[in-house]
Design a protein around this motif. Structure first.
Motif, short mmCIF file in Angstrom:
data_model
loop_
_atom_site.label_atom_id
_atom_site.label_comp_id
_atom_site.label_asym_id
_atom_site.label_seq_id
_atom_site.Cartn_x
_atom_site.Cartn_y
_atom_site.Cartn_z
N LEU A 100 59.76 105.84 18.97
CA LEU A 100 60.48 105.45 20.18
C LEU A 100 60.87 103.97 20.15
O LEU A 100 61.94 103.59 20.61
N GLN A 101 60.02 103.14 19.60
CA GLN A 101 60.26 101.70 19.59
C GLN A 101 61.22 101.26 18.49
O GLN A 101 61.96 100.29 18.67
N LYS A 102 61.24 101.96 17.37
CA LYS A 102 61.93 101.44 16.19
C LYS A 102 63.10 102.28 15.70
O LYS A 102 63.85 101.84 14.83
N ARG A 103 63.30 103.46 16.24
CA ARG A 103 64.40 104.31 15.79
C ARG A 103 65.72 103.71 16.28
O ARG A 103 66.00 103.68 17.49
N GLN A 133 59.31 98.12 27.86
CA GLN A 133 59.83 97.85 26.52
C GLN A 133 61.36 97.88 26.45
O GLN A 133 61.93 97.65 25.39
N GLY A 134 61.99 98.20 27.57
CA GLY A 134 63.45 98.24 27.60
C GLY A 134 64.02 99.42 26.86
O GLY A 134 65.14 99.35 26.33
N LEU A 135 63.28 100.53 26.81
CA LEU A 135 63.74 101.73 26.10
C LEU A 135 64.42 102.67 27.09
O LEU A 135 63.80 103.08 28.08
N PRO A 136 65.67 103.03 26.86
CA PRO A 136 66.40 103.86 27.82
C PRO A 136 65.85 105.29 27.91
O PRO A 136 65.53 105.90 26.90
#
Length: 214
Positions: A100-103, A133-136
């Motif tokens: 989730l963080q790096k893809r 983390q600012g992940l949509p």
């Protein structure tokens, strides 16, 4: 969006081994037994695409499917209760978090929530971590067929009202039912519109162009 093809690509536990990020990608995740596989199959119009089971924690890998040959759908392991050892759950959480963080081509994560339940701690904590983390992500309420339409909307409203206590801005949400085929069109329209915003990472397009020249 019409689904013309939906095919399994690969499974693994390492985001670095996923397909090259040259196409937009969407992940589906939620608590164990939230109805994730059934929803994926309903959206894609294929009853056997993702494996369904009455046993919580059936999905144990990062599963990639290519849809219409132009975007990836990813079935992620569920979080929360699963009929397996705690060590294995910890491993799932670790490689799922890394994914989730790096893809790089992950456009959005669909966080699945059982519409019948009060806000669950592992759901709210997961979404809070995504936001920090600012992940949509967007919320997808599942199993709407288990309630009447009025009760389903009331539960959603109550859920959002609870979130408003700590959230400045609420995520977009969808109401779905795999059983009654509710919500697929709305989700696919969202994907279609979001796909237009995708730009492949430059380093991968350079490698692709070099390989073509060879």
């Amino acid at each position: 969006m019409n689904i013309n093809s939906a095919n399994f690509v690969m499974s693994n536990t390492d985001y670095k081994k996923c397909p090259e990020p040259l196409l937009p990608e969407y992940a589906f995740v939620g608590r164990s037994n939230v109805g994730k596989s059934s929803l994926i199959n309903m959206i894609c119009g294929n009853k056997t695409l993702a494996k369904t089971s009455s046993t919580p924690g059936k999905t144990q890998l990062i599963n990639h499917f290519i849809i219409n040959e132009n975007w990836y759908l990813v079935d992620l392991p569920g979080y929360g209760y699963a009929k397996t050892g705690n060590n294995l759950i910890g491993q799932w959480n670790k490689f799922t978090s890394a994914y989730l963080q790096k893809r790089e081509n992950l456009m959005c994560t669909f966080v699945l929530i059982d519409i019948r339940l009060e806000p669950q701690k592992n759901d709210t904590e997961f979404m809070e971590n995504m936001a920090i983390q600012g992940l949509p992500f967007v919320m997808v309420f599942t199993k709407a067929d288990k309630l009447g339409s009025v009760a389903a909307q009331r539960n959603v409203d109550n859920y959002l009202k609870k979130m408003e206590e700590t959230w400045i801005e609420l995520p977009q949400y969808f109401i779905t039912s795999a059983e009654k085929k509710i919500g697929a069109e709305e989700i696919l329209t969202f994907v279609e519109n979001t796909n237009k915003l995708f730009t492949p990472p430059k380093q991968y397009t350079k490698n692709r162009d070099l390989n073509r020249k060879k």
